[in-house]
Write an enzyme that holds these catalytic residues in place. Structure first.
Site, PDB file in Angstrom:
ATOM      1  N   GLU A 176      -8.636  -2.484   7.328  1.00 39.24           N
ATOM      2  CA  GLU A 176      -6.833  -2.958   7.254  1.00 39.24           C
ATOM      3  C   GLU A 176      -6.464  -4.026   7.266  1.00 39.24           C
ATOM      4  OE1 GLU A 176      -4.725  -0.532   8.343  1.00 39.24           O
ATOM      5  OE2 GLU A 176      -6.040   0.516   8.374  1.00 39.24           O
ATOM      6  N   HIS A 229      -5.302  -3.627   2.938  1.00 42.19           N
ATOM      7  CA  HIS A 229      -3.567  -3.271   2.676  1.00 42.19           C
ATOM      8  C   HIS A 229      -3.445  -5.667   2.908  1.00 42.19           C
ATOM      9  CE1 HIS A 229      -2.502   0.316   3.259  1.00 42.19           C
ATOM     10  NE2 HIS A 229      -3.391   0.441   3.961  1.00 42.19           N
ATOM     11  N   HIS A 242      -1.670   1.192  13.916  1.00 38.83           N
ATOM     12  CA  HIS A 242      -2.117   1.517  12.477  1.00 38.83           C
ATOM     13  C   HIS A 242      -2.314   0.066  11.455  1.00 38.83           C
ATOM     14  CE1 HIS A 242      -3.826   4.641   9.709  1.00 38.83           C
ATOM     15  NE2 HIS A 242      -4.220   3.491   9.798  1.00 38.83           N
TER      16      HIS A 242
HETATM   17  P1  5GP Z   1      -3.084   9.236   4.536  1.00 39.50           P
HETATM   18  O1  5GP Z   1      -3.046   9.964   3.246  1.00 39.50           O
HETATM   19  O2  5GP Z   1      -3.344   9.949   5.825  1.00 39.50           O
HETATM   20  O3  5GP Z   1      -1.140   9.555   4.743  1.00 39.50           O
HETATM   21  O4  5GP Z   1      -3.173   7.828   4.540  1.00 39.50           O
HETATM   22  C1  5GP Z   1      -3.939   7.516   4.438  1.00 39.50           C
HETATM   23  C2  5GP Z   1      -4.249   5.930   4.224  1.00 39.50           C
HETATM   24  O5  5GP Z   1      -3.269   5.676   2.573  1.00 39.50           O
HETATM   25  C3  5GP Z   1      -2.993   5.427   5.015  1.00 39.50           C
HETATM   26  O6  5GP Z   1      -3.624   5.038   5.982  1.00 39.50           O
HETATM   27  C4  5GP Z   1      -2.283   4.151   4.117  1.00 39.50           C
HETATM   28  O7  5GP Z   1      -4.055   3.048   4.637  1.00 39.50           O
HETATM   29  C5  5GP Z   1      -2.362   4.425   3.091  1.00 39.50           C
HETATM   30  N1  5GP Z   1      -1.017   4.761   2.434  1.00 39.50           N
HETATM   31  C6  5GP Z   1      -0.709   6.272   2.974  1.00 39.50           C
HETATM   32  N2  5GP Z   1       0.808   6.131   2.500  1.00 39.50           N
HETATM   33  C7  5GP Z   1       0.814   4.607   2.392  1.00 39.50           C
HETATM   34  C8  5GP Z   1       2.244   3.987   2.439  1.00 39.50           C
HETATM   35  O8  5GP Z   1       3.528   4.394   2.000  1.00 39.50           O
HETATM   36  N3  5GP Z   1       2.452   2.703   1.916  1.00 39.50           N
HETATM   37  C9  5GP Z   1       0.374   2.325   1.286  1.00 39.50           C
HETATM   38  N4  5GP Z   1       0.961   0.791   1.677  1.00 39.50           N
HETATM   39  N5  5GP Z   1      -0.329   2.852   2.445  1.00 39.50           N
HETATM   40  C10 5GP Z   1      -0.101   3.742   2.657  1.00 39.50           C
HETATM   41  P1  5GP Z   2      -5.921   4.086   5.926  1.00 37.31           P
HETATM   42  O1  5GP Z   2      -5.666   5.384   6.634  1.00 37.31           O
HETATM   43  O2  5GP Z   2      -5.366   2.598   6.870  1.00 37.31           O
HETATM   44  O3  5GP Z   2      -6.452   3.771   5.158  1.00 37.31           O
HETATM   45  O4  5GP Z   2      -7.660   4.386   6.501  1.00 37.31           O
HETATM   46  C1  5GP Z   2      -7.176   4.340   7.840  1.00 37.31           C
HETATM   47  C2  5GP Z   2      -8.964   4.348   8.131  1.00 37.31           C
HETATM   48  O5  5GP Z   2      -9.535   3.521   9.381  1.00 37.31           O
HETATM   49  C3  5GP Z   2     -10.359   5.409   9.095  1.00 37.31           C
HETATM   50  O6  5GP Z   2     -11.186   5.313   7.435  1.00 37.31           O
HETATM   51  C4  5GP Z   2     -10.285   5.679   9.426  1.00 37.31           C
HETATM   52  O7  5GP Z   2     -11.767   6.314   9.859  1.00 37.31           O
HETATM   53  C5  5GP Z   2     -10.727   4.856  10.253  1.00 37.31           C
HETATM   54  N1  5GP Z   2     -10.166   3.949  11.380  1.00 37.31           N
HETATM   55  C6  5GP Z   2     -10.611   3.482  12.665  1.00 37.31           C
HETATM   56  N2  5GP Z   2      -9.797   3.417  13.971  1.00 37.31           N
HETATM   57  C7  5GP Z   2      -8.976   4.380  13.564  1.00 37.31           C
HETATM   58  C8  5GP Z   2      -7.750   4.701  14.072  1.00 37.31           C
HETATM   59  O8  5GP Z   2      -7.560   4.162  15.956  1.00 37.31           O
HETATM   60  N3  5GP Z   2      -6.659   5.026  13.747  1.00 37.31           N
HETATM   61  C9  5GP Z   2      -6.644   5.957  12.529  1.00 37.31           C
HETATM   62  N4  5GP Z   2      -6.133   6.513  12.001  1.00 37.31           N
HETATM   63  N5  5GP Z   2      -7.611   5.672  11.415  1.00 37.31           N
HETATM   64  C10 5GP Z   2      -8.960   4.709  11.889  1.00 37.31           C
END
Ligand code: 5GP
Ligand code: 5GP
Ligand code: 5GP
Length: 218
Positions: free
Chosen positions: A97, A101, A43
């Site tokens: 990504e 990040h 991811h």
């Molecule tokens: P979720 O709400 O699904 O936990 O996280 C959404 C997105 O927030 C993740 O895909 C990632 O991009 C970012 N994120 C969530 N938790 C963390 C964390 O603990 N550290 C970092 N660097 N990013 C995070």
């Molecule tokens: P994060 O949660 O890392 O901030 O963001 C993930 C983003 O990438 C979301 O906007 C999600 O729709 C997109 N995305 C595209 N392909 C994937 C995948 O295979 N897995 C996840 N978790 N997110 C994906």
């Protein structure tokens, strides 16, 4: 010009179980490169601070450039497939990504090294094999949180964090595995802090004590 690089303390290296991304209400689509393997996929590699917060979108002047990773493309398609809909070639996911990040660790890893580092981490830690060796298989069976954590700890030497999500019926299941890596990107470390998800301290990653490891295909 002088650039002030964003500092960070360590990385979370996060891998997702495709079956658990796909059996949710959001559903999923194959990447254009073809059906992904039944294996964990990358991811992201996420810079973090020791206090649990994290930087994001650190350099809008350094957008994702596919031509910088052309030598890694085949590996990215295999190990870092994008499962979101509509089907894509991965570029949108990888750009997201990198921009959210990767730009926050650009003082340590340029774009090429950022992707190479993540791919090498995945190659060096075969999570599926480690779990299988401990009798934990993606067969629809359920496993305790501690057995999953202990198996990975024995396999890689450090304690992972396990994130669950909910399938379409609202049942929690094994979704993502977080492993901590030092801020050079090369050494697995004990996590300075476990992920809390959002900077606002909400806790969206809970698992029940018995965790299904689903066998559903992408
Ligand atoms: P979720 O709400 O699904 O936990 O996280 C959404 C997105 O927030 C993740 O895909 C990632 O991009 C970012 N994120 C969530 N938790 C963390 C964390 O603990 N550290 C970092 N660097 N990013 C995070
Ligand atoms: P994060 O949660 O890392 O901030 O963001 C993930 C983003 O990438 C979301 O906007 C999600 O729709 C997109 N995305 C595209 N392909 C994937 C995948 O295979 N897995 C996840 N978790 N997110 C994906
Ligand atoms: P402890 O750190 O005392 O083992 O756990 C504190 C709480 O966090 C417990 O409710 C435990 O179930 C939960 N927990 C521990 N490790 C993990 C993990 O890797 N993932 C999730 N989702 N919860 C965990």
């Amino acid at each position: 010009p002088l650039c002030i690089a964003e500092d960070f303390d360590f990385f979370y290296f996060v891998q997702q179980w495709p079956g658990s991304y796909c059996d949710t209400s959001q559903s999923c689509c194959y990447p254009l490169s073809g059906k992904p393997e039944s294996d964990f996929g990358i991811h992201g590699l996420w810079p973090n601070y020791k206090d649990g917060t994290y930087p994001s979108n650190c350099d809008s002047n350094n957008p994702f450039d596919l031509s910088k990773v052309s030598d890694l493309l085949k590996r990215m398609e295999g190990d870092w497939p994008s499962l979101s809909c509509p089907s894509s070639n991965g570029t949108t996911f990888w750009s997201h990504e990198w921009e959210k990040h990767g730009t926050c660790s650009e003082s340590v890893l340029d774009q090429h090294d950022y992707f190479k580092t993540a791919l090498n981490l995945k190659d060096n830690l075969n999570l599926l094999q480690i779990l299988q060796n401990a009798g934990i298989k993606a067969d629809g069976g359920s496993y305790s949180l501690s057995s999953i954590k202990d198996a990975i700890k024995s396999g890689i030497g450090s304690t992972p964090w396990i994130q669950c999500n909910e399938d379409e019926s609202g049942n929690r299941q094994l979704y993502q595995i977080y492993i901590c890596v030092d801020n050079s990107g090369s050494n697995i470390i004990e996590c300075p802090v476990m992920p809390t998800g959002k900077n606002d301290g909400s806790w969206p990653k809970s698992c029940d004590n018995s965790i299904p490891f689903n066998a559903s295909q992408v």
